[in-house]
Design a protein around this motif. Structure first.
Motif, mmCIF file in Angstrom:
data_model
loop_
_atom_site.group_PDB
_atom_site.id
_atom_site.type_symbol
_atom_site.label_atom_id
_atom_site.label_comp_id
_atom_site.label_asym_id
_atom_site.label_seq_id
_atom_site.Cartn_x
_atom_site.Cartn_y
_atom_site.Cartn_z
ATOM 1 N N ILE A 82 3.427 -11.245 11.777
ATOM 2 C CA ILE A 82 2.962 -12.066 10.649
ATOM 3 C C ILE A 82 3.148 -11.320 9.333
ATOM 4 C CG2 ILE A 82 0.513 -11.410 10.716
ATOM 5 C CD1 ILE A 82 1.928 -14.927 10.028
ATOM 6 N N SER A 83 2.976 -9.989 9.355
ATOM 7 C CA SER A 83 3.216 -9.201 8.142
ATOM 8 C C SER A 83 4.680 -9.305 7.715
ATOM 9 C CB SER A 83 2.847 -7.735 8.368
ATOM 10 O OG SER A 83 1.458 -7.601 8.573
ATOM 11 N N ASP A 84 5.594 -9.256 8.668
ATOM 12 C CA ASP A 84 7.023 -9.406 8.360
ATOM 13 C C ASP A 84 7.296 -10.787 7.756
ATOM 14 O OD1 ASP A 84 7.508 -6.846 9.288
ATOM 15 O OD2 ASP A 84 8.298 -7.507 11.238
ATOM 16 N N ALA A 85 6.669 -11.814 8.314
ATOM 17 C CA ALA A 85 6.855 -13.170 7.783
ATOM 18 C C ALA A 85 6.317 -13.269 6.355
ATOM 19 C CB ALA A 85 6.164 -14.192 8.689
ATOM 20 N N PHE A 86 5.144 -12.677 6.113
ATOM 21 C CA PHE A 86 4.595 -12.668 4.751
ATOM 22 C C PHE A 86 5.537 -11.937 3.801
ATOM 23 C CE2 PHE A 86 -0.114 -13.031 6.190
ATOM 24 C CZ PHE A 86 -0.065 -14.415 6.073
ATOM 25 N N ARG A 87 6.032 -10.768 4.213
ATOM 26 C CA ARG A 87 6.939 -9.970 3.376
ATOM 27 C C ARG A 87 8.190 -10.774 3.024
ATOM 28 N NH1 ARG A 87 7.229 -5.940 6.446
ATOM 29 N NH2 ARG A 87 5.697 -4.620 5.443
ATOM 30 N N GLU A 88 8.752 -11.449 4.014
ATOM 31 C CA GLU A 88 9.956 -12.257 3.803
ATOM 32 C C GLU A 88 9.710 -13.396 2.821
ATOM 33 O OE1 GLU A 88 11.124 -13.455 7.722
ATOM 34 O OE2 GLU A 88 11.582 -11.392 8.336
ATOM 35 N N ASN A 89 8.452 -13.769 2.641
ATOM 36 C CA ASN A 89 8.106 -14.851 1.724
ATOM 37 C C ASN A 89 7.517 -14.337 0.412
ATOM 38 O OD1 ASN A 89 8.530 -17.659 3.005
ATOM 39 N ND2 ASN A 89 7.826 -16.348 4.673
ATOM 40 N N GLY A 90 7.775 -13.048 0.114
ATOM 41 C CA GLY A 90 7.418 -12.504 -1.187
ATOM 42 C C GLY A 90 6.059 -11.853 -1.310
ATOM 43 N N PHE A 91 5.331 -11.733 -0.224
ATOM 44 C CA PHE A 91 4.023 -11.093 -0.273
ATOM 45 C C PHE A 91 4.175 -9.577 -0.244
ATOM 46 C CE2 PHE A 91 3.037 -15.296 1.090
ATOM 47 C CZ PHE A 91 1.756 -15.570 0.642
ATOM 48 N N GLU A 92 3.261 -8.896 -0.907
ATOM 49 C CA GLU A 92 3.216 -7.436 -0.845
ATOM 50 C C GLU A 92 2.393 -7.037 0.366
ATOM 51 O OE1 GLU A 92 1.620 -3.641 -3.459
ATOM 52 O OE2 GLU A 92 1.738 -5.613 -4.374
ATOM 53 N N ILE A 93 2.912 -6.124 1.168
ATOM 54 C CA ILE A 93 2.248 -5.708 2.408
ATOM 55 C C ILE A 93 1.865 -4.228 2.293
ATOM 56 C CG2 ILE A 93 2.489 -5.441 4.911
ATOM 57 C CD1 ILE A 93 2.561 -8.372 3.903
ATOM 58 N N ILE A 94 0.628 -3.916 2.643
ATOM 59 C CA ILE A 94 0.168 -2.531 2.719
ATOM 60 C C ILE A 94 -0.220 -2.284 4.171
ATOM 61 C CG2 ILE A 94 -1.562 -0.850 1.975
ATOM 62 C CD1 ILE A 94 -1.880 -2.594 -0.584
ATOM 63 N N ASN A 95 0.465 -1.367 4.808
ATOM 64 C CA ASN A 95 0.160 -1.026 6.194
ATOM 65 C C ASN A 95 -0.899 0.076 6.180
ATOM 66 O OD1 ASN A 95 0.098 0.114 8.787
ATOM 67 N ND2 ASN A 95 2.178 -0.591 9.207
ATOM 68 N N CYS A 96 -2.138 -0.296 6.432
ATOM 69 C CA CYS A 96 -3.252 0.657 6.344
ATOM 70 C C CYS A 96 -3.203 1.714 7.446
ATOM 71 C CB CYS A 96 -4.578 -0.087 6.360
ATOM 72 S SG CYS A 96 -4.808 -1.072 4.863
ATOM 73 N N ASP A 97 -2.547 1.438 8.550
ATOM 74 C CA ASP A 97 -2.379 2.469 9.582
ATOM 75 C C ASP A 97 -1.575 3.634 9.021
ATOM 76 O OD1 ASP A 97 -3.794 1.075 11.501
ATOM 77 O OD2 ASP A 97 -2.007 0.198 12.421
ATOM 78 N N ILE A 98 -0.508 3.316 8.291
ATOM 79 C CA ILE A 98 0.324 4.366 7.696
ATOM 80 C C ILE A 98 -0.439 5.093 6.600
ATOM 81 C CG2 ILE A 98 2.398 4.791 6.307
ATOM 82 C CD1 ILE A 98 3.731 2.497 7.888
ATOM 83 N N VAL A 99 -1.153 4.357 5.759
ATOM 84 C CA VAL A 99 -1.921 4.971 4.675
ATOM 85 C C VAL A 99 -2.964 5.926 5.246
ATOM 86 C CG1 VAL A 99 -3.530 4.536 2.779
ATOM 87 C CG2 VAL A 99 -1.535 3.050 3.083
ATOM 88 N N ALA A 100 -3.701 5.486 6.253
ATOM 89 C CA ALA A 100 -4.742 6.330 6.859
ATOM 90 C C ALA A 100 -4.139 7.578 7.494
ATOM 91 C CB ALA A 100 -5.529 5.536 7.890
ATOM 92 N N ARG A 101 -3.002 7.433 8.136
ATOM 93 C CA ARG A 101 -2.341 8.574 8.765
ATOM 94 C C ARG A 101 -1.904 9.586 7.707
ATOM 95 N NH1 ARG A 101 2.061 6.255 10.844
ATOM 96 N NH2 ARG A 101 0.757 5.087 12.263
ATOM 97 N N GLU A 102 -1.314 9.103 6.613
ATOM 98 C CA GLU A 102 -0.840 10.002 5.557
ATOM 99 C C GLU A 102 -2.006 10.750 4.895
ATOM 100 O OE1 GLU A 102 1.378 7.401 3.006
ATOM 101 O OE2 GLU A 102 3.158 7.473 4.282
ATOM 102 N N VAL A 103 -3.106 10.068 4.674
ATOM 103 C CA VAL A 103 -4.258 10.668 4.005
ATOM 104 C C VAL A 103 -4.882 11.768 4.847
ATOM 105 C CG1 VAL A 103 -6.622 10.189 3.221
ATOM 106 C CG2 VAL A 103 -4.767 8.668 2.566
ATOM 107 N N THR A 104 -4.824 11.639 6.157
ATOM 108 C CA THR A 104 -5.502 12.606 7.015
ATOM 109 C C THR A 104 -4.585 13.680 7.591
ATOM 110 O OG1 THR A 104 -5.261 11.126 8.915
ATOM 111 C CG2 THR A 104 -7.313 10.972 7.660
ATOM 112 N N GLN A 105 -3.331 13.734 7.172
ATOM 113 C CA GLN A 105 -2.427 14.777 7.652
ATOM 114 C C GLN A 105 -2.863 16.127 7.097
ATOM 115 O OE1 GLN A 105 1.493 13.460 6.503
ATOM 116 N NE2 GLN A 105 1.836 12.483 8.468
#
Length: 62
Positions: free
Chosen positions: A19-42
């Motif tokens: 669904i995130s890919d579908a939103f992105r394809e329709n112009g929505f901005e997507i923030i993947n919080c799994d990636i953000v959380a992983r980067e913050v805690t490295q």
């Protein structure tokens, strides 16, 4: 401009990426919080360094 934020949660395989890919394809901005959380805690991250300074007795930077 008013913005709407939609959060997607669910178990693995529930379709969040699809669904995130579908939103992105329709112009929505997507923030993947799994990636953000992983980067913050490295280890070595500035956030970890600051947390270790503020909470030395309960936070191990590594």
């Amino acid at each position: 401009m008013k913005k709407t934020v939609v959060g997607l949660t669910g178990q693995s395989g529930a379709g969040k990426t699809t669904i995130s890919d579908a939103f992105r394809e329709n112009g929505f901005e997507i923030i993947n919080c799994d990636i953000v959380a992983r980067e913050v805690t490295q280890a070595g991250n500035e956030c970890c360094k600051e947390l270790a300074k503020l909470f030395p007795s309960c936070f191990d930077e590594n």
